[in-house]
Write a protein that holds these residues in place. Structure first.
Motif, PDB file in Angstrom:
ATOM      1  N   UNK A 153      29.018  35.775  52.916  1.00 19.89           N
ATOM      2  CA  UNK A 153      29.104  34.857  54.043  1.00 19.89           C
ATOM      3  C   UNK A 153      29.224  35.625  55.352  1.00 19.89           C
ATOM      4  N   UNK A 154      28.976  34.924  56.438  1.00 16.60           N
ATOM      5  CA  UNK A 154      28.974  35.534  57.773  1.00 16.60           C
ATOM      6  C   UNK A 154      30.280  36.262  58.090  1.00 16.60           C
ATOM      7  N   UNK A 207      32.948  37.055  50.050  1.00 15.59           N
ATOM      8  CA  UNK A 207      31.969  37.168  48.966  1.00 15.59           C
ATOM      9  C   UNK A 207      32.226  36.028  47.987  1.00 15.59           C
ATOM     10  N   UNK A 208      31.176  35.291  47.670  1.00 16.66           N
ATOM     11  CA  UNK A 208      31.247  34.228  46.675  1.00 16.66           C
ATOM     12  C   UNK A 208      30.388  34.664  45.492  1.00 16.66           C
ATOM     13  N   UNK A 241      32.301  45.298  53.092  1.00 19.23           N
ATOM     14  CA  UNK A 241      33.606  45.316  53.746  1.00 19.23           C
ATOM     15  C   UNK A 241      33.857  46.619  54.505  1.00 19.23           C
ATOM     16  N   UNK A 242      33.122  46.789  55.581  1.00 19.58           N
ATOM     17  CA  UNK A 242      33.351  47.928  56.462  1.00 19.58           C
ATOM     18  C   UNK A 242      34.661  47.701  57.218  1.00 19.58           C
ATOM     19  N   UNK A 255      36.436  43.990  58.049  1.00 18.61           N
ATOM     20  CA  UNK A 255      37.816  43.676  57.657  1.00 18.61           C
ATOM     21  C   UNK A 255      38.657  43.355  58.886  1.00 18.61           C
ATOM     22  N   UNK A 256      38.528  44.137  59.940  1.00 17.61           N
ATOM     23  CA  UNK A 256      39.293  43.891  61.174  1.00 17.61           C
ATOM     24  C   UNK A 256      38.940  42.540  61.794  1.00 17.61           C
ATOM     25  N   UNK A 257      37.653  42.237  61.848  1.00 18.43           N
ATOM     26  CA  UNK A 257      37.221  40.959  62.427  1.00 18.43           C
ATOM     27  C   UNK A 257      37.732  39.793  61.586  1.00 18.43           C
TER      28      UNK A 257
END
Length: 84
Positions: free
Chosen positions: A15-16, A20-21, A65-66, A70-72
């Motif tokens: 997802x944006x 993760x689905x 997951x850079x 993760x921060x955003x």
């Protein structure tokens, strides 16, 4: 007559926001022919513990997951929780 059970990850969606689905299909096979199928859906948030998650899903998580993603995600969650 031979019955077997197959479990496969048949769908993975990013997802944006970095979530993760994924969908796991469990198929019951009789002599090579599918006679039944059920689904189990799961979701993962960026930086979530991946213990027990299928290897192909972990590989995608590790790619997506850079540090920036993760921060955003964490910032968006913090802002959403403050609005509650």
């Amino acid at each position: 007559m031979s019955l077997t059970k197959q479990t496969v990850i048949d769908q993975i969606t990013v997802q944006e926001n970095g979530s993760i689905l994924y969908r796991e299909a469990t198929r019951i096979m009789e002599d090579g022919n599918q006679i039944s199928q059920t689904y189990h859906r799961s979701s993962l948030a960026p930086a979530q513990d991946l213990t027990g998650v299928p290897a192909n899903v972990v590989a995608i998580c590790n790619t997506v997951w850079t540090a920036e993603v993760v921060s955003a995600y964490q910032a968006a969650e913090a802002a959403r929780n403050q609005g509650v």
